[in-house]
Scaffold this active site. Structure first.
Site, PDB file in Angstrom:
ATOM      1  CB  SER A   1      41.881  48.010  39.188  1.00 33.33           C
ATOM      2  OG  SER A   1      42.707  47.576  38.131  1.00 33.33           O
TER       3      SER A   1
ATOM      4  CG  HIS B   1      39.061  48.001  42.738  1.00 35.66           C
ATOM      5  ND1 HIS B   1      39.667  48.677  43.774  1.00 35.66           N
ATOM      6  CD2 HIS B   1      40.047  47.495  41.984  1.00 35.66           C
ATOM      7  CE1 HIS B   1      40.981  48.584  43.636  1.00 35.66           C
ATOM      8  NE2 HIS B   1      41.232  47.872  42.561  1.00 35.66           N
TER       9      HIS B   1
ATOM     10  CE  LYS C   1      42.581  45.757  45.477  1.00 34.26           C
ATOM     11  NZ  LYS C   1      42.672  45.218  44.139  1.00 34.26           N
TER      12      LYS C   1
HETATM   13  C1  LIG Z   1      43.668  44.389  43.684  1.00 33.93           C
HETATM   14  C2  LIG Z   1      43.082  43.568  42.640  1.00 33.93           C
HETATM   15  C3  LIG Z   1      43.265  42.189  42.624  1.00 33.93           C
HETATM   16  C4  LIG Z   1      44.194  41.488  43.572  1.00 33.93           C
HETATM   17  O1  LIG Z   1      43.696  41.385  44.857  1.00 33.93           O
HETATM   18  P1  LIG Z   1      44.707  41.219  46.082  1.00 33.93           P
HETATM   19  O2  LIG Z   1      43.888  40.693  47.190  1.00 33.93           O
HETATM   20  O3  LIG Z   1      45.264  42.558  46.344  1.00 33.93           O
HETATM   21  O4  LIG Z   1      45.757  40.256  45.633  1.00 33.93           O
HETATM   22  C5  LIG Z   1      42.612  41.462  41.663  1.00 33.93           C
HETATM   23  N1  LIG Z   1      41.830  42.075  40.749  1.00 33.93           N
HETATM   24  C6  LIG Z   1      41.648  43.400  40.725  1.00 33.93           C
HETATM   25  C7  LIG Z   1      40.761  44.009  39.698  1.00 33.93           C
HETATM   26  C8  LIG Z   1      42.288  44.187  41.665  1.00 33.93           C
HETATM   27  O5  LIG Z   1      42.137  45.505  41.624  1.00 33.93           O
END
Ligand SMILES: *Cc1c(COP(=O)(O)O)cnc(C)c1O
Length: 636
Positions: free
Chosen positions: A432, A460, A490
């Protein structure tokens, strides 16, 4: 080891000869430049107006005396008359007989810059220069000097420090003080015997008059000694509270100190409200003005959060099923939209089954803690997302952190841990912060060879990686991990997390995953919007292609400006290094009309701060070209 010296840094600011503000610090020599800057900033930003003369003096403090801060008590009163009566009463209790007359003297002290030094019994004025008065100076709170922490503009701590010094001066039996800030009506009476007695109202609001009276009792020939202590003796005060808590309530002090340290390290964080829906542009408050800026910081990569089909599904579900789900999934929190979305995710990912969580964070915590417990081992890439790290910690399992992407090290360490009951390997699919991709075929081969569970977090990757956005399996054309974790928050522009895999594993998660069992199910509006977004993604794979094309274009533009960056996803990191520089660069970019995140410790390693650009399918080439040029100007 050479000794670190301390210095007294003193600031006085005036305008047309009129005093505007003053403050001082005693800090060790390494912090002198910062103290000078902080005091200059303070002088320039004083609410009384901008000064035309700022005097900053840096000098060795000489021998230092350490004093314990006076205890603080608060006297609640509702009028100035009441407050002054209370002050007189406190003085009387401290053995000062003519308290009312002393309070009357206050009228004269208002025009003075220093304090009035008065004989507590005869009320005779004792200061050599009556225009100027006596100044209590050369003092600071202990933690400023010791921990190198600046308390910033903490008027309360400064007041207690000053009162403590005065109360400890030879011959001083008491002090009365009213602020000269027209908006600040609280004053105090202080003495060693009674401590620091705050009185909530000591003057009418709007009254610019204030001053202080120091009360002296002792031989005339020793007055000079008293003044020398007030003006020349360096004093460090220990335990000065940063907020007027009730006696004994010092717990907030540690919090304030920690916040100061965070601030000083350039690591302070706060929320910035968007004043519009998210999209490739958004309205934000920039230095007090509403501006439309290009958003290069949103995970809504495919511009689905504001898509009418997605928002419409949320609205319809709210009407049909209610706003909240009313219970955990295993009680009353399962409705048709939840079941429909789980089926759709499983189909989209080519898996037997899927399980929904309220967030991706909870999905990772839920999966890791369910699969691994005490006695097990989790193998985790060093750059994994915080939610995986937290899952590892909560699991109680032993955790082996392997070097980023190092499949050889992973294989070695898996082999070394063979005897253990259960081995779980977990990795981000798209990392990320760097935007690079896990080598899934090798990862799976290493896991299989060692009979370890494989867990891949595609937060992602979903909607971004693979021709139609199905993730790493589609990208590499390889087999599936045992568990794939993802989020709807996302690229799908909605909200909620999921895990998917074989039916037996999903069934196990429904039974063992605490964030699933013990938290209320996401509401139907969020769930339905997630399903609608997935439907849009399936119907419009061109969005994924447009995103990829935009990333390639943006990388090309950066390269054209000699800015080093690479990416295999929608995340483009431009490493800046220093935390404060990264924040400054992001601030400069915002003023130029680009919202870009400065990512700092603890999200990434110390000294690896960066600008993290998130590209969207809906950005125009013009926006991306301008952003690359601005980053080259501001970021480097
Ligand atoms: C954003 C993210 C999460 C968390 O997801 P949310 O739905 O925002 O809680 C988990 N793992 C990775 C790699 C992320 O980038």
């Amino acid at each position: 080891m050479s000794e670190v010296r301390e210095f007294c840094v003193k600031m006085r600011a005036s305008r047309c000869g009129e005093h505007v503000s003053g403050a001082e610090r005693i800090v060790d020599e390494r912090l002198v430049p910062r103290a000078v800057a902080a005091l200059a900033e303070r002088a320039l930003s004083h609410e009384k107006g901008s000064p035309d003369f700022i005097n900053i003096k840096v000098e060795e403090p000489g021998e230092m005396v350490r004093l314990k801060a006076l205890a603080v008590a608060t006297n609640e009163v509702s009028t100035a008359v009441e407050g002054r009566a209370r002050a007189a009463q406190l003085l009387a209790e401290a053995g000062v007989g003519r308290a009312n007359e002393i309070m009357a003297l206050f009228r004269e002290s208002y025009s003075m810059r220093g304090a009035m030094l008065v004989d507590a019994d005869t009320l005779e004025r004792l200061e050599p220069d009556r225009e100027r008065g006596v100044r209590a100076t050369r003092m600071d709170a202990a933690d400023t000097a010791v921990c190198g922490v600046f308390r910033g503009k903490n008027h309360f701590a400064e007041a207690v420090v000053l009162a403590t010094k005065v109360a400890n001066a030879p011959g001083i039996v008491g002090e009365v003080c009213v602020s000269d800030d027209p908006g600040y009506v609280t004053g105090y009476v202080a003495a060693k015997s009674m401590g620091y007695q705050r009185i909530t109202v000591m003057k009418e609001s709007g009254d610019p008059c204030g001053g202080r009276i120091f009360l002296y009792r002792g031989p005339r020939e020793d007055v000079e000694k008293c003044i020398r202590f007030l003006e020349r003796q360096s004093v460090i005060v220990e335990g000065a509270p940063s907020a007027p808590n009730a006696p004994g309530e010092v717990r907030l002090d540690g919090i304030a100190r920690e916040l100061d340290a965070i601030e000083q390290a350039g690591l302070s964080r706060s929320c910035r409200a968007l004043r519009s829906p998210t999209g490739p542009t958004a309205r934000v408050d920039v230095d007090g003005a509403m501006r439309d800026v290009v958003v290069l910081a949103s995970n809504d990569y495919l511009d689905l959060a504001r898509d009418p089909r997605v928002t419409g599904a949320a609205a319809a579900a709210a009407h049909a099923w209610g706003a909240g789900s009313g219970g955990s999934r295993l009680t009353t929190g399962t409705q048709p939209p939840h079941e429909a979305l789980e089926r759709r995710i499983a189909a989209f990912k080519g898996e037997e089954a899927a399980i929904l969580y309220a967030t991706g964070y909870m999905a990772n915590v839920g999966v890791v803690t369910a699969l691994a417990g005490k006695g097990d081992v989790v193998f985790s890439d060093e750059l994994n997302h915080a939610s995986i790290i937290d899952g590892c910690r909560l699991s109680g399992a032993d955790v082996v952190v392997y070097r980023h992407g190092d499949m050889d090290e992973l294989a070695r360490r898996l082999a070394a841990a063979r005897a253990c009951r259960r081995r779980v390997v977990v990795s981000d699919g798209v990392f990320s912060m760097d935007g690079d991709i896990l080598d899934l075929p090798r990862f799976l081969a290493v896991c299989r060879a060692n009979d370890a569970f494989s867990v891949v977090d595609e937060a992602h990757a979903t909607g971004v990686v693979g021709r139609t956005g199905r993730g790493l399996v589609e990208h590499f054309g390889c087999g599936h991990p045992d568990v794939t974790v993802g989020t709807l928050s996302k690229a799908l522009g909605s909200e909620g997390g999921f895990a998917c895999g074989a039916e037996i594993i999903v069934k196990y998660l429904r039974n063992r995953s605490r964030p699933f069992v013990f938290s209320t199910a996401p509401g139907a509006p969020a769930v339905a919007s997630g399903e609608a977004a997935l439907a849009v993604l399936e119907a419009e794979p061109w969005r994924v292609a447009a995103l990829r094309e935009n990333v390639a274009f943006f990388l090309g533009e950066l390269a054209g400006h000699d800015v080093a960056a690479r990416s295999e996803s929608a995340i483009v990191s431009v490493i800046v290094g220093d935390e404060r520089r990264a924040v400054k660069a992001a601030e400069a970019l915002l003023r130029e009309g680009f919202l870009v995140s400065a990512i700092r410790y603890p999200t990434v390693a110390r000294g690896a701060a960066r600008l993290r650009v998130a590209v969207m399918s809906a950005h125009t080439k013009e926006q991306l070209a301008a952003a690359a040029a601005a980053i080259a100007r501001c970021g480097m």
